[in-house]
Scaffold this active site. Sequence first.
Site, PDB file in Angstrom:
ATOM      1  N   HIS A 143       0.841  -1.196   0.000  1.00  0.00           N
ATOM      2  CA  HIS A 143       0.000   0.000   0.000  1.00  0.00           C
ATOM      3  C   HIS A 143       0.881   1.253   0.000  1.00  0.00           C
ATOM      4  O   HIS A 143       2.090   1.177   0.201  1.00  0.00           O
ATOM      5  CB  HIS A 143      -0.917   0.017   1.227  1.00  0.00           C
ATOM      6  CG  HIS A 143      -2.066  -0.923   1.133  1.00  0.00           C
ATOM      7  ND1 HIS A 143      -1.959  -2.259   1.472  1.00  0.00           N
ATOM      8  CD2 HIS A 143      -3.351  -0.740   0.732  1.00  0.00           C
ATOM      9  CE1 HIS A 143      -3.128  -2.852   1.291  1.00  0.00           C
ATOM     10  NE2 HIS A 143      -3.983  -1.952   0.843  1.00  0.00           N
ATOM     11  N   LYS A 147      -0.220   4.582   4.761  1.00  0.00           N
ATOM     12  CA  LYS A 147      -1.062   3.608   5.467  1.00  0.00           C
ATOM     13  C   LYS A 147      -0.409   3.217   6.789  1.00  0.00           C
ATOM     14  O   LYS A 147       0.775   2.875   6.841  1.00  0.00           O
ATOM     15  CB  LYS A 147      -1.308   2.375   4.603  1.00  0.00           C
ATOM     16  CG  LYS A 147      -2.321   1.407   5.205  1.00  0.00           C
ATOM     17  CD  LYS A 147      -2.723   0.329   4.217  1.00  0.00           C
ATOM     18  CE  LYS A 147      -3.719  -0.643   4.825  1.00  0.00           C
ATOM     19  NZ  LYS A 147      -4.980   0.019   5.231  1.00  0.00           N
TER      20      LYS A 147
END
EC number: 1.17.1.8
Length: 254
Positions: A143, A147
């Site tokens: 990600h 995140k």
Amino acid sequence: MTKESSVKIGLIGAAGRMGKAIQEAASQQDIQLSGGIGRKGAEFGSYNDSESLAKASDVLIDFSTAAALKDNIEAALHHKKPIIIGTTGLTEADHQLIEQAASKIPVILAANTSLGVNMLAALVKQAAAKLGSDWDIEIVEMHHRHKKDAPSGTALLLGRAAAEGRGEKLEDIADLQRCPATEPRETGRIGFASLRGGSVAGDHMVVFASEGERIELGHRAESRIIFARGALKAALWLADQSAGFYQMKDVLGL
């Protein structure tokens, strides 16, 4: 008037990445958002907290933070409004709170709202059941650099699907980190690896590995709009349900 334009959806976490994607998807599909709130209160509409937003909405979508979960659920309960919870990084106490709320209102807890990922989870469960524990399972996810939680909620969703396929609980067989590692891989465990960098919306790969061969099942999110469309689809579906705990597989009929 269509159902899409008649159901009023309240958006919690409107200023975040998912919140903005949901606003974009709603405008594309002629879906009505009653208002949205973010960290500093009103983002659009005249509602400064989840309590006032719940009162003005038919269903709530929550993509805010774990810290705000309790207040958001209490607002939904107070006004008897269905709520979709897409927030990740939840604790065991948070999960208990959600389960308690589901006895009184319709609740969806969704680690991932895309059709593709939920289809992937169904395939992973089936593969794990057929292949057996002599096939090693590793889950790799990547990600964007911002995140906070790792492994991702989606990686854990896929891990639970694999564990269920084997008739196990993920908590009993998960290796969430292997650093430092001093022993060989243990048979029957499910391993996780998390990568963070750039602006990646979400990549997930489930690897089934045996002697001399491996199977790779994966999903790549090219835009957050896919999650937004799924969340809106779930909201429209949840508006017609009775009290209970639901998942995206219920929405999608998987």
